[in-house]
Design a protein around this motif. Structure first.
Motif, PDB file in Angstrom:
ATOM      1  N   THR A 113     -24.847 -19.669 -17.994  1.00 43.43           N
ATOM      2  CA  THR A 113     -25.831 -19.062 -17.095  1.00 43.43           C
ATOM      3  C   THR A 113     -25.379 -19.189 -15.652  1.00 43.43           C
ATOM      4  O   THR A 113     -25.537 -18.262 -14.853  1.00 43.43           O
ATOM      5  CB  THR A 113     -27.210 -19.725 -17.285  1.00 43.43           C
ATOM      6  OG1 THR A 113     -27.613 -19.586 -18.643  1.00 43.43           O
ATOM      7  CG2 THR A 113     -28.250 -19.071 -16.392  1.00 43.43           C
TER       8      THR A 113
ATOM      9  N   TYR B  73     -27.155 -11.956 -13.413  1.00 36.87           N
ATOM     10  CA  TYR B  73     -28.563 -12.353 -13.446  1.00 36.87           C
ATOM     11  C   TYR B  73     -29.071 -12.492 -12.019  1.00 36.87           C
ATOM     12  O   TYR B  73     -28.338 -12.994 -11.149  1.00 36.87           O
ATOM     13  CB  TYR B  73     -28.755 -13.708 -14.135  1.00 36.87           C
ATOM     14  CG  TYR B  73     -28.444 -13.773 -15.604  1.00 36.87           C
ATOM     15  CD1 TYR B  73     -28.565 -12.656 -16.431  1.00 36.87           C
ATOM     16  CD2 TYR B  73     -28.040 -14.981 -16.188  1.00 36.87           C
ATOM     17  CE1 TYR B  73     -28.284 -12.736 -17.789  1.00 36.87           C
ATOM     18  CE2 TYR B  73     -27.759 -15.071 -17.541  1.00 36.87           C
ATOM     19  CZ  TYR B  73     -27.889 -13.951 -18.336  1.00 36.87           C
ATOM     20  OH  TYR B  73     -27.607 -14.033 -19.676  1.00 36.87           O
TER      21      TYR B  73
ATOM     22  N   LYS C 122     -32.287 -20.748 -12.206  1.00 36.84           N
ATOM     23  CA  LYS C 122     -32.584 -19.568 -13.001  1.00 36.84           C
ATOM     24  C   LYS C 122     -33.562 -19.933 -14.108  1.00 36.84           C
ATOM     25  O   LYS C 122     -33.280 -20.788 -14.952  1.00 36.84           O
ATOM     26  CB  LYS C 122     -31.311 -18.980 -13.626  1.00 36.84           C
ATOM     27  CG  LYS C 122     -31.574 -17.746 -14.493  1.00 36.84           C
ATOM     28  CD  LYS C 122     -32.231 -16.618 -13.696  1.00 36.84           C
ATOM     29  CE  LYS C 122     -32.549 -15.403 -14.539  1.00 36.84           C
ATOM     30  NZ  LYS C 122     -33.251 -14.355 -13.759  1.00 36.84           N
TER      31      LYS C 122
ATOM     32  N   LEU D 138     -24.762 -16.125 -13.072  1.00 31.76           N
ATOM     33  CA  LEU D 138     -25.410 -16.090 -11.758  1.00 31.76           C
ATOM     34  C   LEU D 138     -24.367 -15.852 -10.667  1.00 31.76           C
ATOM     35  O   LEU D 138     -24.585 -15.053  -9.754  1.00 31.76           O
ATOM     36  CB  LEU D 138     -26.158 -17.395 -11.505  1.00 31.76           C
ATOM     37  CG  LEU D 138     -27.423 -17.638 -12.333  1.00 31.76           C
ATOM     38  CD1 LEU D 138     -27.945 -19.053 -12.103  1.00 31.76           C
ATOM     39  CD2 LEU D 138     -28.501 -16.617 -12.004  1.00 31.76           C
TER      40      LEU D 138
ATOM     41  N   LEU E 128     -31.186 -14.384  -9.125  1.00 31.37           N
ATOM     42  CA  LEU E 128     -31.525 -15.791  -8.889  1.00 31.37           C
ATOM     43  C   LEU E 128     -33.037 -15.990  -8.919  1.00 31.37           C
ATOM     44  O   LEU E 128     -33.789 -15.159  -8.415  1.00 31.37           O
ATOM     45  CB  LEU E 128     -30.994 -16.251  -7.531  1.00 31.37           C
ATOM     46  CG  LEU E 128     -29.478 -16.267  -7.322  1.00 31.37           C
ATOM     47  CD1 LEU E 128     -29.173 -16.593  -5.866  1.00 31.37           C
ATOM     48  CD2 LEU E 128     -28.809 -17.258  -8.245  1.00 31.37           C
ATOM     49  N   THR E 129     -33.459 -17.110  -9.486  1.00 31.17           N
ATOM     50  CA  THR E 129     -34.846 -17.541  -9.339  1.00 31.17           C
ATOM     51  C   THR E 129     -35.016 -18.290  -8.025  1.00 31.17           C
ATOM     52  O   THR E 129     -36.048 -18.204  -7.368  1.00 31.17           O
ATOM     53  CB  THR E 129     -35.262 -18.447 -10.514  1.00 31.17           C
ATOM     54  OG1 THR E 129     -35.125 -17.713 -11.734  1.00 31.17           O
ATOM     55  CG2 THR E 129     -36.698 -18.909 -10.371  1.00 31.17           C
TER      56      THR E 129
END
Length: 362
Positions: free
Chosen positions: A74, A83, A27, A78, A85-86
């Motif tokens: 974080t 959030y 992330k 996730l 995900l990157t």
């Protein structure tokens, strides 16, 4: 509305026991600021979490330990899908989870519930305990078909978290409860979904020292009775030894060590874990003279421009030249313990992406 079912553990099967799994999860948060080159601004990001993999198993507690800013919370957000995900994947019951909203998100959160650090901030101060718990039961379809079933469900939830008699608490507001009672209400609200996984983000750090053990014992009891998988996030590695079956140590967005909690806390392998242990002395811990290392110094690195190689090398008393340039892989040690540190380069490497092993001789 029936009381939450106490499940019976199935025959041991490691693959089936895995409820929730993160595979190479990352992330990055974009940095927003005025001025400067537009292209440079677009490329700047906080590397909050990089390539984190973990498995949460039924009936076990996994502790994620690290100092403030290491990325622990974080990871929890996730896994709770708060959030996007990157990079990487999240698997629930062996199936990849796609980011979504609406019904798909609701189906996911029925299985995976997050308990926040501050119970006062997570409960709406203008609503009663009854409102919070009833809303959880209704949203997740567990309120029953009438008022009597709803009341039975509310009573069962409060009894489950040892707030008795339930009628004493149902019509109270959050400010009328103690910190420990508020956190128990937050746990009861999470149980309203009948989840398989609890993500506990530092659930006792905001509580008085005298009542922390009671809340941890409650979570342990719920884990045993309901066969839950629990992720316990904490900066207190001593409590991880008491509460968790497995401990993972996180530093600057990466997991650097893992294994059985007793082994990791009593015989830490990574220099960062040794630093954490040294900062929380335990009179019961037997540390051999050869395991005592000079304490690291300095501050954690910037996650906007993290250092090359091992992220701990600027603070590590045992850093070598290759630590400054090469990112260490995971090295398997004895008794299931592992460490991402070049000090163990002569051992067996586990390639996390594939699960394969290869011998090294460096």
């Amino acid at each position: 509305m029936t009381e939450q079912t106490e499940t019976v553990p199935p025959a041991h099967d490691v693959a089936r026991d895995i409820v929730l799994e993160a595979r190479g999860v990352s992330k990055h948060f974009r940095v927003r600021h005025n001025g400067g080159d537009l292209l440079a601004r677009r490329q700047r990001a906080v590397h909050a979490v990089d390539d984190v993999s973990l498995q949460l198993r039924r009936g076990t507690v996994t502790a994620l330990v690290g100092e403030s800013g290491s990325g622990k919370s974080t990871v929890a957000r996730l896994l709770a899908q708060l959030y996007p995900l990157t990079g990487g994947e999240i698997h629930l019951a062996g199936k990849a989870v796609k980011a979504g909203s609406g019904r798909s998100f609701r189906r996911y959160v029925r299985q995976v519930q997050l308990i926040f650090q501050d119970p006062f901030a997570s409960l709406n101060p203008v609503h009663t305990v009854r409102y919070h718990l009833a809303r959880s039961l209704k949203i997740h379809g567990r309120a029953g078909s009438g008022e009597a079933e709803l009341e039975a469900g509310l009573t069962a939830l409060l009894e489950r978290v040892q707030l008795t008699p339930p009628q004493r608490f149902l019509d109270k507001f959050p400010h009328e409860l103690s910190g420990g009672q508020r956190q128990r209400v937050a746990i009861a609200r999470a149980l309203g979904a009948d989840p398989q996984v609890l993500l506990a983000d530092e659930p006792v750090s905001m509580l008085d020292v005298s009542i922390r053990l009671g809340v941890l014992n409650l979570l342990k009891d719920l884990k045993d009775r309901l066969h839950l998988a629990i992720l316990y996030i904490t900066h207190d590695i001593a409590s991880a030894r008491y509460f968790a079956d497995t401990t993972l140590v996180m530093y600057a967005g990466r997991i650097v060590e893992g294994g059985d909690s007793e082994t990791v806390t009593q015989h830490p392998a990574h220099p960062y874990t040794q630093l954490l242990i040294a900062s929380a002395p335990d009179p019961d811990r037997a540390v051999a003279p050869e395991e005592q290392q000079e304490s690291g110094s300095g501050e954690p690195p910037s996650l906007i421009a993290p250092p090359a190689g091992c992220r701990f090398h600027p603070r590590c008393p045992r850093a070598m030249e290759r630590c400054r340039t090469e990112l260490p892989p995971r090295f398997d040690l004895d008794d299931g313990q592992w460490a991402a540190c070049w000090l163990y380069a002569d051992t067996t490497v586990t390639t996390e992406a594939t699960g394969t092993k290869e011998a090294t001789d460096k």
